[in-house]
Each structure stands twice: as structure tokens, then as C-alpha cells.
Design an enzyme around this catalytic site. Structure first.
Site, mmCIF file in Angstrom:
data_model
loop_
_atom_site.group_PDB
_atom_site.id
_atom_site.type_symbol
_atom_site.label_atom_id
_atom_site.label_comp_id
_atom_site.label_asym_id
_atom_site.label_seq_id
_atom_site.Cartn_x
_atom_site.Cartn_y
_atom_site.Cartn_z
ATOM 1 N N VAL A 5 0.854 -1.189 0.000
ATOM 2 C CA VAL A 5 0.000 0.000 0.000
ATOM 3 C C VAL A 5 0.888 1.235 0.000
ATOM 4 O O VAL A 5 2.035 1.199 0.461
ATOM 5 C CB VAL A 5 -0.955 0.019 1.211
ATOM 6 N N TYR A 51 -7.649 1.515 -21.606
ATOM 7 C CA TYR A 51 -7.442 0.667 -20.431
ATOM 8 C C TYR A 51 -7.342 -0.797 -20.836
ATOM 9 O O TYR A 51 -6.408 -1.512 -20.416
ATOM 10 C CB TYR A 51 -8.595 0.869 -19.449
ATOM 11 N N LYS A 75 -4.174 -3.555 -20.634
ATOM 12 C CA LYS A 75 -4.255 -4.848 -19.967
ATOM 13 C C LYS A 75 -3.846 -5.983 -20.907
ATOM 14 O O LYS A 75 -3.140 -6.931 -20.505
ATOM 15 C CB LYS A 75 -5.669 -5.071 -19.433
#
Length: 328
Positions: free
Chosen positions: A45, A150, A154
């Protein structure tokens, strides 16, 4: 569900996993499941805030050094990404998607292979297959037809990972989910819950499309299965709840889960598409009125996997999470 969870505990308890994007909608749930299953998991994170599993993550780009986080890890679950941007202000969106989702992913994967990671699980998108299904549901072996910057990023990441797997021997697993819903779901699903809860009349009472979705818990269960299942190595899997709904059916059943019957006006889909085009929002009409179905038979047969939650159970959990947040 018990059968799958017990299998995961037995096989994953000695596995060291790194989950990227661990403060995201999917990543956070993946970490929580690995913790429950007794796995040694680290969640990357940007700002660790006290959780025992949290580690500080570098930015996902072409100059990140992931090696300190990868030491001793056997599995990487890569959920971090630059996601869809409704009002993207970047001058070249495709270039930015490529920088993060392609270059950043491949740098992480190269470093993973060099550090001895055995398996790399990549969360891709059903957008790699395309935007609409007309004749039959998508399968993973379909020719790719990414329909957005997008989805292009991918797909290019998938190709790079497959080449890396062939070169290094690190196993790669690709999962392409459709719309993922659950507690605190972002995007369109969250908006639908807000509108239903407020009793807003919606012109979506006559939509006869078919769309596959996946409950967050079902997706997480498949990710955990793919982290260790021998048959998952170097495969691409599609995932869904196993029941497809029209937009009208979804709103009706989500309204029941919220305890707020949906107020739906039966406007023909053609009129909605024309109206959306006139105001420059054709993509919204496509998502609400178009069909997108996936065939998960390969996933079920190769892995012996069944979605643990039904659609109604998934919607109930999503509604309960939304109502809890709304009451705070």
C-alpha cells in the site's frame, strides 16, 4: 465454499504472498482472505497505517524497485493498476495506461522472476475480449478485441507476461473479470445503489440484455484458488457468478436486497441509446443496454471451481455493506 476454503488453508499456509494494490477494492479483500486462510501475506500500500500485513509500496511505474518486498515471496497477486478514468485529463490516456499497466506490471514481473517468485497472478479485464457479446458468450480463447485504452494496456501486459513466463519459467495466471460488485463497490454499481436507496425513478424497466457480473467474494475465491492450483499455471480464466442478468433484473433484485423496491420506468432501450448519443454519453447507454456474457466452463472444469456465492447472496452482501456505510 467450505471445501474451497479448507483446500486453500492446506495448500497456502506455507506460501509467502505479495498482493499489490492492497488498499484497493479487490486487493484489500484478497489480503483479508489470505489472512483468514492462514497464509503469510504482505499487502503493498502507498501509506501503511498499522495493519500487520501492510508494507510500503513503490509507485507502479517503469522505475520502481520491488525487490525488497519480493524477498522470500513465492506468489505475487497483482491487483494494482491505473483504472478507468471517467473524466481523464491526461493528454495521452493510452500512453499513461501503458506506463502504469504495461511497463509497471512488466517491471514488477521481471523483478519477481529474478527474485524466485514461482507464480504471478495478474488481474486483467474482460475488456480485453471486447465490449459486447452478440452471438455467444466470451471465452478466454477468443481473439482479443480490446475496446478502450485501459483494455489495450491490460492486453499488452498479458502478452508481455506470457513472453516472460516462456523465457523465465515463472508461472503466470491471468484472470479477466467483468463488472465486480460488493460492499463499497466503486463506479457504476455504487451509483446504482445510491439511486435505488434514494428512490430515484430510473428509465430502465424495459432492458432485455444479458450481462455477466462477479461478486467480490467470488472473484477473491478464484484468485486464492489460482495462487496455488497446479492446473492454473500459464492459463487465462474468465470469471462470473454463473448467472447472467438484464439491467432491469439487476435493479429489481438489488432493490430487494436494499429493502427499497426499484422504481423503474419502461423506456425502450433504443430511445435510451439515442438520448445518450445526443448528450455525448453513448458509452453509458452501451453499458446499461448492451450485452456482455462470459462462459466460465473452462474455469470450472480445469480448476474444479464453483462460485461460492449466488447472485442474490452477492447482492445481499453488497447491500449490507452499503447500508452500514450509509448509517455511519
Amino acid at each position: 465454499m467450505e471445501r474451497l476454503q479448507k483446500k486453500s488453508v492446506m495448500t497456502l499456509s506455507a506460501t509467502n504472498v505479495l498482493v499489490t494494490g492492497a488498499n484497493g477494492f479487490i486487493g484489500e479483500a484478497v489480503v483479508a482472505r489470505f489472512v483468514v486462510d492462514g497464509c503469510n501475506v504482505a499487502g503493498a500500500v502507498r501509506r501503511p497505517a498499522g495493519a500487520s500485513w501492510a508494507v510500503s509500496s513503490p509507485s507502479l511505474g517503469n522505475d520502481a524497485d520491488w525487490r525488497p518486498l519480493l524477498a522470500g515471496k513465492t506468489v505475487v497477486v497483482h491487483t494494482a493498476a491505473r483504472a478507468h478514468m471517467l473524466n481523464d485529463r491526461v493528454a495521452d490516456p493510452l500512453a499513461e495506461f501503458r506506463r502504469v499497466n504495461v511497463e509497471g506490471t512488466l517491471l514488477l514481473a521481471v523483478q519477481s522472476a529474478a527474485m524466485g517468485v514461482r507464480r504471478f497472478v495478474f488481474i486483467s479485464s474482460i475488456g480485453v475480449n471486447g465490449a459486447d457479446t452478440f452471438q455467444q458468450p466470451f471465452i478466454s480463447e477468443d481473439q482479443a478485441a480490446p475496446h478502450s485504452p485501459y483494455a489495450v494496456s491490460k492486453y499488452e501486459a498479458e502478452l508481455g507476461l506470457q513472453a516472460l513466463a516462456a523465457e523465465t519459467g515463472m508461472e503466470v495466471v491471468v484472470i479477466r473479470p467483468p463488472l465486480v460488485y460488493g460492499p463499497n463497490a466503486p463506479g457504476n454499481f455504487g451509483s446504482l445503489m445510491r439511486w435505488l436507496q434514494r428512490g430515484v425513478p430510473l428509465p430502465l424497466g424495459a432492458i432485455h440484455n444479458r450481462r455477466s457480473m462477479v461478486a467480490l467474494d467470488n472473484l477473491v475465491d478464484l484468485i486464492v484458488t489460482c495462487a496455488d492450483h497446479p492446473a492454473a499455471a500459464n492459463q487465462t480464466f474468465l470469471v462470473s457468478d454463473g448467472e447472467d442478468l438484464s439491467t432491469t433484473q439487476l435493479l429489481q433484485r438489488l432493490g430487494r436486497a436494499l429493502g427499497k423496491p426499484a422504481r423503474l420506468i419502461p423506456v425502450p432501450a433504443l430511445l435510451l441509446k439515442v438520448g445518450a448519443a445526443l448528450v455525448g454519453k453513448p458509452a453509458i447507454a452501451q453499458r446499461l443496454c448492451g450485452s456482455l456474457q462470459v462462459d466460465i466452463s473452462k474455469t470450472q472444469q480445469l480448476l474444479g471451481w464453483t462460485p461460492p456465492l449466488s447472485v442474490d447472496e452477492g447482492l445481499k452482501r453488497a447491500a449490507e455493506g452499503y447500508l452500514r456505510e450509509a448509517s455511519v
